[in-house]
Design an enzyme around this catalytic site. Structure first.
Site, mmCIF file in Angstrom:
data_model
loop_
_atom_site.group_PDB
_atom_site.id
_atom_site.type_symbol
_atom_site.label_atom_id
_atom_site.label_comp_id
_atom_site.label_asym_id
_atom_site.label_seq_id
_atom_site.Cartn_x
_atom_site.Cartn_y
_atom_site.Cartn_z
ATOM 1 N N LYS A 107 20.967 52.208 56.906
ATOM 2 C CA LYS A 107 21.091 52.592 55.497
ATOM 3 C C LYS A 107 20.717 54.052 55.391
ATOM 4 O O LYS A 107 19.969 54.573 56.229
ATOM 5 C CB LYS A 107 20.149 51.759 54.616
HETATM 6 P P1 NAD Z 1 26.916 51.118 41.626
HETATM 7 O O1 NAD Z 1 26.208 52.409 41.665
HETATM 8 O O2 NAD Z 1 28.402 51.088 41.692
HETATM 9 O O3 NAD Z 1 26.477 50.293 40.316
HETATM 10 C C1 NAD Z 1 25.152 50.008 40.015
HETATM 11 C C2 NAD Z 1 25.130 49.382 38.621
HETATM 12 O O4 NAD Z 1 23.817 48.905 38.346
HETATM 13 C C3 NAD Z 1 25.484 50.350 37.506
HETATM 14 O O5 NAD Z 1 26.309 49.687 36.553
HETATM 15 C C4 NAD Z 1 24.121 50.668 36.879
HETATM 16 O O6 NAD Z 1 24.212 51.064 35.539
HETATM 17 C C5 NAD Z 1 23.452 49.323 37.034
HETATM 18 N N1 NAD Z 1 21.995 49.350 36.894
HETATM 19 C C6 NAD Z 1 21.103 50.177 37.467
HETATM 20 N N2 NAD Z 1 19.865 49.877 37.055
HETATM 21 C C7 NAD Z 1 19.977 48.802 36.217
HETATM 22 C C8 NAD Z 1 19.063 48.017 35.479
HETATM 23 N N3 NAD Z 1 17.770 48.259 35.504
HETATM 24 N N4 NAD Z 1 19.549 46.994 34.707
HETATM 25 C C9 NAD Z 1 20.865 46.727 34.666
HETATM 26 N N5 NAD Z 1 21.767 47.441 35.352
HETATM 27 C C10 NAD Z 1 21.342 48.473 36.109
HETATM 28 O O7 NAD Z 1 26.284 50.247 42.828
HETATM 29 P P2 NAD Z 1 26.930 49.005 43.581
HETATM 30 O O8 NAD Z 1 27.677 49.507 44.763
HETATM 31 O O9 NAD Z 1 27.601 48.128 42.587
HETATM 32 O O10 NAD Z 1 25.629 48.286 44.174
HETATM 33 C C11 NAD Z 1 24.826 47.405 43.373
HETATM 34 C C12 NAD Z 1 23.936 46.588 44.284
HETATM 35 O O11 NAD Z 1 24.747 45.854 45.217
HETATM 36 C C13 NAD Z 1 22.956 47.378 45.146
HETATM 37 O O12 NAD Z 1 21.801 46.599 45.352
HETATM 38 C C14 NAD Z 1 23.691 47.517 46.466
HETATM 39 O O13 NAD Z 1 22.810 47.765 47.547
HETATM 40 C C15 NAD Z 1 24.336 46.152 46.550
HETATM 41 N N6 NAD Z 1 25.519 46.055 47.417
HETATM 42 C C16 NAD Z 1 26.582 46.880 47.271
HETATM 43 C C17 NAD Z 1 27.696 46.714 48.081
HETATM 44 C C18 NAD Z 1 28.949 47.534 47.906
HETATM 45 O O14 NAD Z 1 29.930 47.219 48.554
HETATM 46 N N7 NAD Z 1 28.974 48.525 47.035
HETATM 47 C C19 NAD Z 1 27.700 45.734 49.075
HETATM 48 C C20 NAD Z 1 26.588 44.880 49.199
HETATM 49 C C21 NAD Z 1 25.510 45.049 48.352
#
Ligand code: NAD
Length: 418
Positions: A107
């Protein structure tokens, strides 16, 4: 003494210790399996639009390289710390092993708030970060992907920076790229798709028709946004959504196409509605069939775990549930937990497909990607549910035990060098 500190790292350690005890792992094997192999911190100076110079701190942690290269996302977030990055790298290892991918976990990220910088500044930060990472990463050493705060465009800048350095196009250095730059069809939606796929399997086990299920999603980014849309397309009723600016709830169902259009136009959900607004924390404890935390770590805690009113907790985010909350959920047989390393693994599985396609320069159609994703996810889900049943343990314990055991076996059979 370790450089890795903070509550997220301690959470990864507590979870690992529970599994190590469960597996009766010898004490002298534990540190070798748990601690990251190596880490790099970098300073990324850029010219800001006003002519000043600003330095952004960046990190990359590679957990283990026993099964192949490391693989993991890059997070752009204001308060990023190396302990959090290390925990995310460790979780990636268990996730990749569980899905049977030939990777260790990694990461990385930069301490920056993306909305606070211009697009040109974001490009400069992305390129400088990758430039600093060149001695540390490679298509057979460590392959990056998107995570919170980064997207396809950032991956394209990473790939271009690395390729310009090497002197030819190396599309396999990152995944989650735009399809136009060597990305794969289906990657953008993959994590959301995997969450919906497994939530539907869990609902069927609980004899709830997925087409009549109600859903609440926290987070409206890549993961939460696509999960919301796919649930809606499959006929489920999305009754609640939130992002970091707003939360909305309607027991009769929200207008998902309108929310998606609003999110695309404004970048955030704030301002979508005044009547439907609900407190962000309260949204998590509203009644629903499926609750999907898809934003940040540590949102299901000992304070709210006992008040959840969902039937399925489908963990889209990494590390959304604390070990204290887990203890409470373990006693609640009414909630079916699909743990993060299983539930959101669609992202890394399709990233693996992208890497394979880039290495071979032979690209698949979207149906092939989605069918293969369902095949890998279905197998992992069946293995985890079978083990949870056979050993009378939680889904998280079963999932982690499978992942940790695979890493343990690989390390044992390779032996200790020199
Ligand atoms: P992103 O940046 O696209 O979106 C994050 C979202 O979370 C945004 O809508 C933001 O406004 C919201 N957010 C942040 N703080 C918040 C809170 N306190 N309450 C409610 N909403 C809140 O990120 P992403 O890629 O969607 O990743 C989200 C999660 O999924 C992370 O934990 C990431 O590690 C995990 N993840 C992502 C992927 C991927 O393919 N992108 C894969 C596996 C896991």
């Amino acid at each position: 003494m370790s450089v890795y500190t903070g509550e997220v790292f301690e959470m990864a350690r507590t979870q690992f210790n529970r599994i190590a005890d469960q597996l009766n792992m010898p004490v002298d094997e534990r540190d070798r399996i748990f601690y990251p192999k190596r880490a790099l911190t970098v300073s990324c100076p850029i010219h800001r639009d006003d002519g000043s110079t600003m330095v952004y701190q960046g990190y990359r942690v590679q957990h283990h390289l026993t099964l192949g290269p490391t693989k993991g996302g890059t997070r752009f977030s204001n308060n990023l710390e190396i302990g959090e990055v290390a925990a995310l790298a460790i979780w990636m290892s268990w996730k990749c092993a569980l899905a049977g991918l030939p990777y260790g976990g990694a990461k990385g990220g930069v301490c920056v708030d993306p909305p606070a910088v211009s697009q040109r500044e974001l490009e400069a930060i992305s390129r400088r970060y990758m430039q600093e990472m060149i001695p540390f990463v490679g298509p057979h050493t460590d392959i990056m992907a998107p995570d919170m705060g980064t997207n396809e465009q950032v991956m394209a800048w990473f790939m271009d920076t690395y390729s310009m350095h090497v002197g030819h196009t190396v599309s396999e250095i990152v995944t989650g790229k735009p399809v136009a730059s060597g990305g794969t069809l289906g990657r953008r939606e993959a994590t959301g798709r995997s969450i919906v796929y497994l939530a539907e399997q869990a609902l069927e086990k609980l004899e709830i028709n997925p087409r009549h299920a109600t859903v609440i999603v926290q987070g409206f980014g890549n993961v939460g946004g696509y999960a919301t849309q796919i649930f809606h397309e499959h006929g489920a009723k999305v009754v609640g959504v939130s992002d970091h600016t707003a939360a909305y709830y309607n027991a009769d169902g929200l207008d998902v196409p309108a929310l998606v259009a609003y999110g695309r136009k404004h970048g955030v959900l704030k301002g979508f509605s005044t009547e439907l607004t609900i407190n962000r924390e309260k949204l998590l404890t509203q009644p629903c069939d499926v609750l999907v935390p898809a934003a940040i770590e540590r949102v299901i805690t000992e304070k709210n775990a006992g008040s959840l009113r969902c039937r399925v907790l489908a963990e889209g985010a990494n590390g959304p549930t604390t070990p204290e909350a887990d203890t409470i959920l373990d006693q609640n047989k009414d909630i079916f937990v699909i743990p993060d390393i299983l539930c959101n693994s669609g992202g890394v599985i399709v990233s693996y497909f992208e890497w394979v396609q880039d290495l071979q320069q032979f690209f698949w159609g979207e149906t092939e990607v989605n069918d293969r994703l369902a095949q890998v996810m279905g197998k992992a889900f069946a293995q985890v549910t079978a083990r949870a049943k056979a050993e009378n343990v939680s889904m998280r314990t079963a999932a982690m035990a499978i992942g940790v055991e695979k890493v343990q076996l690989a390390k044992r059979t390779r032996g200790l060098f020199p």
